[in-house]
Design a protein around this motif. Structure first.
Motif, short mmCIF file in Angstrom:
data_model
loop_
_atom_site.label_atom_id
_atom_site.label_comp_id
_atom_site.label_asym_id
_atom_site.label_seq_id
_atom_site.Cartn_x
_atom_site.Cartn_y
_atom_site.Cartn_z
N HIS A 12 0.78 -1.18 0.06
CA HIS A 12 -0.13 -0.09 0.16
C HIS A 12 0.98 1.26 0.08
N SER A 64 2.57 1.66 -3.59
CA SER A 64 1.77 1.37 -4.50
C SER A 64 1.71 2.29 -5.89
N ARG A 99 -10.91 -6.21 -12.53
CA ARG A 99 -10.17 -4.94 -13.10
C ARG A 99 -10.40 -5.35 -14.72
N VAL A 108 -1.48 4.35 -1.04
CA VAL A 108 -2.47 3.95 -0.30
C VAL A 108 -2.15 4.31 1.16
N CYS A 136 -7.56 5.10 2.90
CA CYS A 136 -8.19 3.86 3.54
C CYS A 136 -9.34 4.53 4.48
N CYS A 167 -10.77 -1.76 -4.78
CA CYS A 167 -9.48 -2.00 -5.79
C CYS A 167 -9.36 -3.43 -5.97
N CYS A 200 -5.90 3.93 -13.42
CA CYS A 200 -5.11 3.28 -12.43
C CYS A 200 -4.76 3.98 -11.13
N PRO A 216 -4.77 7.32 -4.76
CA PRO A 216 -6.31 7.64 -4.63
C PRO A 216 -6.31 9.21 -4.17
N GLY A 261 -11.72 1.84 -7.64
CA GLY A 261 -11.02 2.49 -6.69
C GLY A 261 -11.84 3.57 -5.72
N GLN A 299 -7.11 5.84 -9.55
CA GLN A 299 -7.91 5.46 -8.48
C GLN A 299 -7.46 4.68 -7.42
N CYS A 300 -6.70 3.64 -7.62
CA CYS A 300 -6.31 2.53 -6.62
C CYS A 300 -4.83 2.61 -6.27
N HIS A 301 -4.00 2.94 -7.13
CA HIS A 301 -2.70 3.19 -6.91
C HIS A 301 -2.05 4.60 -6.14
#
Length: 445
Positions: free
Chosen positions: A66, A69, A239, A130, A135, A235, A104, A110, A154, A106-108
């Motif tokens: 995280h 990321s 995908r 992250v 979180c 996440c 990408c 955020p 994400g 949106q998750c890696h």
């Protein structure tokens, strides 16, 4: 009564070490400064701020994927990001194929995605990937499919709060009621007890540290998200690539397993009252080693050794799961009494010589030839272990001269062809990891 600890223990120079000048300026205005707008930008708060109190959790998180990321820190993700998007230190970069904001992130990354930014070194909260607030500001999981049926990934899969969300929150309401009454001790020892009286930004008021005001970081309890798999699915559910080909499919695998065990049970186990924020996964050897049962049994049958390799996936998702280029494979070798190999199931990687020993999810182009995730137009063969699957590989080994049969199970983050193609990657990313082994000595006859 236990002594009240100092809220912020880490020296200021430790907390800001390594941050860019832009990040330092932001941290000064969002985490340490008195500006009103600071409290409106909780997603700009660096994990370094949280580390003052949550030191052990911070150390665990710091070594997690995280925390690593982004395309700045994860060499595999960084390689693909530069191929399909561009420079992670540049602003206003678009996805090359679609011309849109890179999904990408949106998750890696955020926090950057929330601002619509792509320059990931602009501030600590972006480059931390992250991080804590990424979180702990997730409010409600909406699902990874929108009303139009399209995937939303994400942050887009969540309602996001402007206050911190915790598995329990700060339950000091009873203490506050008592303190407002004629209770002799002002609520101390009631409900939240003495801990609720410590200087704490989660109570909703700024606190002082080294002459600086730390912004209020109010926290509310949200166990329905923070103690369930809903905190992960945005996440880690599924995908697709731009052609609609499934890449990550952990959520569907989990549903197929019909398990009631949530993600946190394995990936964030509680030890000494703390949930483990190292969040081990495919980069964690201890996690990989506990994920499978592996056993080799060999019996003499005339001049042959009938050998079986037993593998059981103990997880409620495929093994391996996540990024499609992850794979596992078996190496089986027979040794003589001098420890020299006299038989093996494959020379080198078994993908070609012993396909049953190679477990992976393949992607293909229109011609059915192997293709990388960004350009694949169809799924290929999926030989991974299904959730909780037991699989037995059978072999016949010439018995003459065999003193020992040894099986080894390896995990690799990349397909063999990508290991060769991405020769710039660090060795610890390219090298296979031994996650299980089993031996059987053979008696001479």
């Amino acid at each position: 009564m236990k002594p009240i600890p100092i809220l912020f223990k880490r020296p200021l120079q430790q907390r800001v070490r390594g941050l860019t000048s832009a990040a330092l300026a932001l941290l000064a205005t969002t985490a340490f400064g008195p500006a009103v707008q600071a409290e409106e930008s909780i997603h700009h708060v660096s994990s370094e701020v949280c580390a003052n109190c949550h030191q052990e959790i911070f150390k665990q998180w710091q070594g997690s994927m995280h925390a690593n990321s982004t395309a700045l820190k994860d060499p595999i993700h960084g390689t693909f990001y530069k191929m399909v998007v561009g420079d992670p230190t540049a602003e206003d970069v678009k996805h090359k194929a679609s011309g849109k904001y890179p999904i990408c992130l949106q998750c890696h990354a955020p926090n950057a995605a929330k601002d619509g930014k792509t320059k990931l070194d602009a501030m600590a909260a972006y480059s931390e990937g992250v991080n804590c607030v990424a979180c702990h500001t997730l409010k409600k999981f909406k699902g990874v499919r929108g009303e139009d049926g399209k995937l939303r990934l994400g942050l887009k899969a969540y309602e996001v709060a402007d206050t911190l969300q915790g598995p329990q929150g700060v339950n000091n309401g009873l203490a506050q009621l008592a303190s407002a009454s004629d209770d002799l001790f002002g609520g101390v020892g009631v409900g939240g007890g003495a801990d609720s009286q410590k200087p704490n930004p989660h109570l909703g008021e700024p606190v002082e540290f080294e002459g600086e005001e730390i912004q209020a970081l109010p926290m509310e309890g949200n166990p329905r998200l923070m103690k369930t798999s809903d905190s992960c699915w945005g996440c880690h559910d599924q995908r697709n690539n731009p052609h609609g080909v499934p890449l990550c499919q952990t959520g569907n695998e989990y549903i197929d397993s019909k398990t009631d065990v949530n993600c946190l049970s394995c990936h964030m186990p509680v030890t000494d009252g703390l949930a483990d924020h190292s969040m081990g996964g495919g980069h964690s050897k201890p996690m990989l080693k506990r994920s499978v049962v592996f056993d080799v049994n060999s019996e003499r049958d005339g001049d042959m050794l009938k050998t079986s390799v037993y593998i059981k996936n103990q997880q409620p998702h495929a093994m391996p799961t996540g990024a499609p280029f992850r794979n596992i494979y078996v190496k089986l070798t027979a040794y003589d009494d001098a420890g020299q190999p006299i038989w093996q199931n494959a020379e080198g990687h078994p993908a070609k010589d012993d396909p049953q020993a190679y477990m992976a999810y393949a992607l293909a182009d229109d011609e059915g030839m192997p293709a990388p995730p960004p350009t694949a137009t169809q799924p290929g063969e999926d030989t991974r272990l299904k959730p909780h699957e037991e699989r037995v590989l059978e072999y016949e080994i010439p018995a003459e001269g065999v003193a020992l049969v040894r099986g080894e199970l390896y995990y690799n983050l990349l397909w063999p062809n990508l290991v060769k193609k991405f020769d710039h990657l660090p060795e610890d990313v390219k090298e296979p990891v031994l996650i299980a082994e089993s031996e059987q000595a053979m008696s001479a006859e």
